[in-house]
Scaffold this motif. Structure first.
Motif, PDB file in Angstrom:
ATOM      1  N   ARG A   3       0.832  -1.211   0.000  1.00  0.00           N
ATOM      2  CA  ARG A   3       0.000   0.000   0.000  1.00  0.00           C
ATOM      3  C   ARG A   3       0.861   1.253   0.000  1.00  0.00           C
ATOM      4  O   ARG A   3       0.544   2.243  -0.666  1.00  0.00           O
ATOM      5  N   ALA A   4       1.940   1.225   0.756  1.00  0.00           N
ATOM      6  CA  ALA A   4       2.815   2.393   0.823  1.00  0.00           C
ATOM      7  C   ALA A   4       3.505   2.646  -0.518  1.00  0.00           C
ATOM      8  O   ALA A   4       3.604   3.792  -0.974  1.00  0.00           O
ATOM      9  N   VAL A   5       3.970   1.582  -1.153  1.00  0.00           N
ATOM     10  CA  VAL A   5       4.624   1.731  -2.457  1.00  0.00           C
ATOM     11  C   VAL A   5       3.639   2.293  -3.473  1.00  0.00           C
ATOM     12  O   VAL A   5       3.959   3.224  -4.231  1.00  0.00           O
ATOM     13  N   LEU A   6       2.433   1.731  -3.494  1.00  0.00           N
ATOM     14  CA  LEU A   6       1.424   2.204  -4.449  1.00  0.00           C
ATOM     15  C   LEU A   6       1.011   3.643  -4.140  1.00  0.00           C
ATOM     16  O   LEU A   6       0.770   4.441  -5.055  1.00  0.00           O
ATOM     17  N   ALA A   7       0.942   3.983  -2.858  1.00  0.00           N
ATOM     18  CA  ALA A   7       0.563   5.345  -2.486  1.00  0.00           C
ATOM     19  C   ALA A   7       1.630   6.355  -2.869  1.00  0.00           C
ATOM     20  O   ALA A   7       1.340   7.547  -3.048  1.00  0.00           O
ATOM     21  N   ALA A   8       2.888   5.904  -2.993  1.00  0.00           N
ATOM     22  CA  ALA A   8       3.979   6.808  -3.363  1.00  0.00           C
ATOM     23  C   ALA A   8       4.043   7.056  -4.864  1.00  0.00           C
ATOM     24  O   ALA A   8       4.623   8.059  -5.306  1.00  0.00           O
ATOM     25  N   VAL A   9       3.456   6.168  -5.649  1.00  0.00           N
ATOM     26  CA  VAL A   9       3.544   6.281  -7.111  1.00  0.00           C
ATOM     27  C   VAL A   9       2.992   7.607  -7.631  1.00  0.00           C
ATOM     28  O   VAL A   9       3.628   8.251  -8.484  1.00  0.00           O
ATOM     29  N   PRO A  10       1.814   8.076  -7.168  1.00  0.00           N
ATOM     30  CA  PRO A  10       1.323   9.363  -7.678  1.00  0.00           C
ATOM     31  C   PRO A  10       2.278  10.527  -7.440  1.00  0.00           C
ATOM     32  O   PRO A  10       2.377  11.436  -8.279  1.00  0.00           O
ATOM     33  N   PHE A  11       2.987  10.508  -6.325  1.00  0.00           N
ATOM     34  CA  PHE A  11       3.951  11.582  -6.055  1.00  0.00           C
ATOM     35  C   PHE A  11       5.121  11.510  -7.032  1.00  0.00           C
ATOM     36  O   PHE A  11       5.598  12.542  -7.518  1.00  0.00           O
ATOM     37  N   LEU A  12       5.558  10.302  -7.328  1.00  0.00           N
ATOM     38  CA  LEU A  12       6.645  10.127  -8.291  1.00  0.00           C
ATOM     39  C   LEU A  12       6.203  10.574  -9.679  1.00  0.00           C
ATOM     40  O   LEU A  12       6.918  11.318 -10.365  1.00  0.00           O
ATOM     41  N   VAL A  13       5.021  10.129 -10.101  1.00  0.00           N
ATOM     42  CA  VAL A  13       4.525  10.484 -11.433  1.00  0.00           C
ATOM     43  C   VAL A  13       4.326  11.995 -11.539  1.00  0.00           C
ATOM     44  O   VAL A  13       4.714  12.621 -12.531  1.00  0.00           O
ATOM     45  N   ALA A  14       3.725  12.594 -10.507  1.00  0.00           N
ATOM     46  CA  ALA A  14       3.511  14.042 -10.525  1.00  0.00           C
ATOM     47  C   ALA A  14       4.830  14.794 -10.619  1.00  0.00           C
ATOM     48  O   ALA A  14       4.960  15.763 -11.388  1.00  0.00           O
ATOM     49  N   GLY A  15       5.816  14.350  -9.857  1.00  0.00           N
ATOM     50  CA  GLY A  15       7.118  15.012  -9.897  1.00  0.00           C
ATOM     51  C   GLY A  15       7.783  14.901 -11.249  1.00  0.00           C
ATOM     52  O   GLY A  15       8.374  15.878 -11.752  1.00  0.00           O
ATOM     53  N   LEU A  16       7.686  13.734 -11.871  1.00  0.00           N
ATOM     54  CA  LEU A  16       8.304  13.547 -13.184  1.00  0.00           C
ATOM     55  C   LEU A  16       7.570  14.342 -14.257  1.00  0.00           C
ATOM     56  O   LEU A  16       8.201  14.937 -15.144  1.00  0.00           O
ATOM     57  N   VAL A  17       6.239  14.360 -14.182  1.00  0.00           N
ATOM     58  CA  VAL A  17       5.465  15.124 -15.164  1.00  0.00           C
ATOM     59  C   VAL A  17       5.747  16.622 -15.034  1.00  0.00           C
ATOM     60  O   VAL A  17       5.917  17.329 -16.038  1.00  0.00           O
ATOM     61  N   LEU A  18       5.813  17.104 -13.793  1.00  0.00           N
ATOM     62  CA  LEU A  18       6.095  18.520 -13.582  1.00  0.00           C
ATOM     63  C   LEU A  18       7.526  18.890 -13.944  1.00  0.00           C
ATOM     64  O   LEU A  18       7.840  20.085 -14.077  1.00  0.00           O
ATOM     65  N   SER A  19       8.378  17.911 -14.114  1.00  0.00           N
ATOM     66  CA  SER A  19       9.760  18.190 -14.531  1.00  0.00           C
ATOM     67  C   SER A  19       9.831  18.563 -16.009  1.00  0.00           C
ATOM     68  O   SER A  19      10.758  19.270 -16.430  1.00  0.00           O
ATOM     69  N   LEU A  20       8.878  18.087 -16.784  1.00  0.00           N
ATOM     70  CA  LEU A  20       8.918  18.340 -18.234  1.00  0.00           C
ATOM     71  C   LEU A  20       8.889  19.829 -18.586  1.00  0.00           C
ATOM     72  O   LEU A  20       9.694  20.278 -19.411  1.00  0.00           O
ATOM     73  N   PRO A  21       7.985  20.635 -17.995  1.00  0.00           N
ATOM     74  CA  PRO A  21       7.987  22.064 -18.343  1.00  0.00           C
ATOM     75  C   PRO A  21       9.280  22.779 -17.978  1.00  0.00           C
ATOM     76  O   PRO A  21       9.563  23.858 -18.513  1.00  0.00           O
ATOM     77  N   LEU A  22      10.059  22.197 -17.091  1.00  0.00           N
ATOM     78  CA  LEU A  22      11.320  22.838 -16.693  1.00  0.00           C
ATOM     79  C   LEU A  22      12.320  22.882 -17.846  1.00  0.00           C
ATOM     80  O   LEU A  22      13.293  23.640 -17.795  1.00  0.00           O
ATOM     81  N   LEU A  23      12.077  22.070 -18.882  1.00  0.00           N
ATOM     82  CA  LEU A  23      12.934  22.140 -20.073  1.00  0.00           C
ATOM     83  C   LEU A  23      12.854  23.514 -20.741  1.00  0.00           C
ATOM     84  O   LEU A  23      13.764  23.909 -21.466  1.00  0.00           O
ATOM     85  N   LEU A  24      11.760  24.227 -20.484  1.00  0.00           N
ATOM     86  CA  LEU A  24      11.562  25.544 -21.101  1.00  0.00           C
ATOM     87  C   LEU A  24      12.136  26.675 -20.256  1.00  0.00           C
ATOM     88  O   LEU A  24      12.157  27.820 -20.698  1.00  0.00           O
ATOM     89  N   VAL A  25      12.579  26.357 -19.054  1.00  0.00           N
ATOM     90  CA  VAL A  25      13.099  27.392 -18.153  1.00  0.00           C
ATOM     91  C   VAL A  25      14.532  27.746 -18.551  1.00  0.00           C
ATOM     92  O   VAL A  25      15.359  26.872 -18.798  1.00  0.00           O
ATOM     93  N   THR A  26      14.785  29.023 -18.622  1.00  0.00           N
ATOM     94  CA  THR A  26      16.142  29.500 -18.896  1.00  0.00           C
ATOM     95  C   THR A  26      16.639  30.304 -17.689  1.00  0.00           C
ATOM     96  O   THR A  26      15.854  30.932 -16.982  1.00  0.00           O
ATOM     97  N   TRP A  27      17.930  30.230 -17.444  1.00  0.00           N
ATOM     98  CA  TRP A  27      18.507  30.971 -16.337  1.00  0.00           C
ATOM     99  C   TRP A  27      19.905  31.423 -16.731  1.00  0.00           C
ATOM    100  O   TRP A  27      20.510  30.889 -17.638  1.00  0.00           O
ATOM    101  N   THR A  28      20.370  32.432 -16.030  1.00  0.00           N
ATOM    102  CA  THR A  28      21.714  32.944 -16.269  1.00  0.00           C
ATOM    103  C   THR A  28      22.479  32.908 -14.953  1.00  0.00           C
ATOM    104  O   THR A  28      21.898  33.100 -13.882  1.00  0.00           O
ATOM    105  N   PRO A  29      23.777  32.647 -15.016  1.00  0.00           N
ATOM    106  CA  PRO A  29      24.576  32.618 -13.789  1.00  0.00           C
ATOM    107  C   PRO A  29      24.545  33.968 -13.079  1.00  0.00           C
ATOM    108  O   PRO A  29      24.520  35.003 -13.744  1.00  0.00           O
TER     109      PRO A  29
END
Length: 203
Positions: A3-29
């Motif tokens: 149950r704990a492993v399955l309950a953690a999956v949505p957090f992992l999926v959400a984190g990975l999905v939200l990582s995709l838009p970060l490809l569009l982020v630009t930053w300067t030193p």
């Protein structure tokens, strides 16, 4: 544990999905703002996962072992800490790469996120067992703020390399980061042990 492993999956999926838009982020030193915002997001993800999983960690785990309720509680709590830390680690790798931080900066983010994640999860599990969900959330937030502030202070003092690289400064780490990390770890372990001790006699 299932149950704990399955309950953690949505957090992992959400984190990975939200990582995709970060490809569009630009930053300067120097990238101190994106680094701290990114680390804060990872800390919140770990806190949310730990708070969600903490109630699942009980003495009904590992029933096939000839362990006392205390040791089953310890084992279930440690398992939740490991699951939470694993989720944060995988999301850190994906999101740091998406932000295109220099390799050294990605490594620092991974070390920082994992360090805060395990201590935060242990603190949340212990506080949840001892005082309930609200106390667990408050304790996790305080620990996260203290640890992120320590990283911010280090980066603010030491700075970055020309392309935003992590500059390793041993004395500055000992002054600004390691004391906070050590205190967080000791508090997390103490609260985890206390919460488990308080919970075990009622079983």
């Amino acid at each position: 544990m299932e149950r704990a492993v399955l309950a953690a999956v949505p957090f992992l999926v959400a984190g990975l999905v939200l990582s995709l838009p970060l490809l569009l982020v630009t930053w300067t030193p120097p990238p101190i703002t994106p680094v701290i915002v990114h680390l804060s997001g990872l800390v919140l993800l770990g806190l949310a996962a730990a708070v969600w999983l903490a109630p699942l960690a009980g003495a009904d785990w590992f029933l096939g072992r000839a362990w006392s309720p205390w040791w089953r509680l310890v084992a279930s709590g440690v398992t939740v800490v490991v699951i939470t830390t694993g989720v944060v680690g995988l999301v850190t790798l994906a999101s740091s790469a998406a932000l295109q931080f220099p390799p050294s900066m990605q490594f620092l983010q991974l070390l920082s996120a994992l360090d805060i994640a395990w201590a935060g999860a242990a603190l949340v599990v212990g506080a949840h067992r001892a005082w309930g969900r609200a106390a667990a959330v408050a304790a996790g937030l305080v620990l996260g703020v203290v640890c992120v502030f320590a990283i911010w202070r280090y980066l603010d003092v030491v700075g970055f390399g020309p392309s935003g690289e992590w500059i390793v400064d041993g004395p500055a780490l000992w002054r600004n980061v390691i004391p906070a990390d050590t205190a967080a770890a000791l508090v997390a372990i103490a609260v985890f042990a206390y919460g488990t001790w308080r919970h075990a006699p009622r079983l």
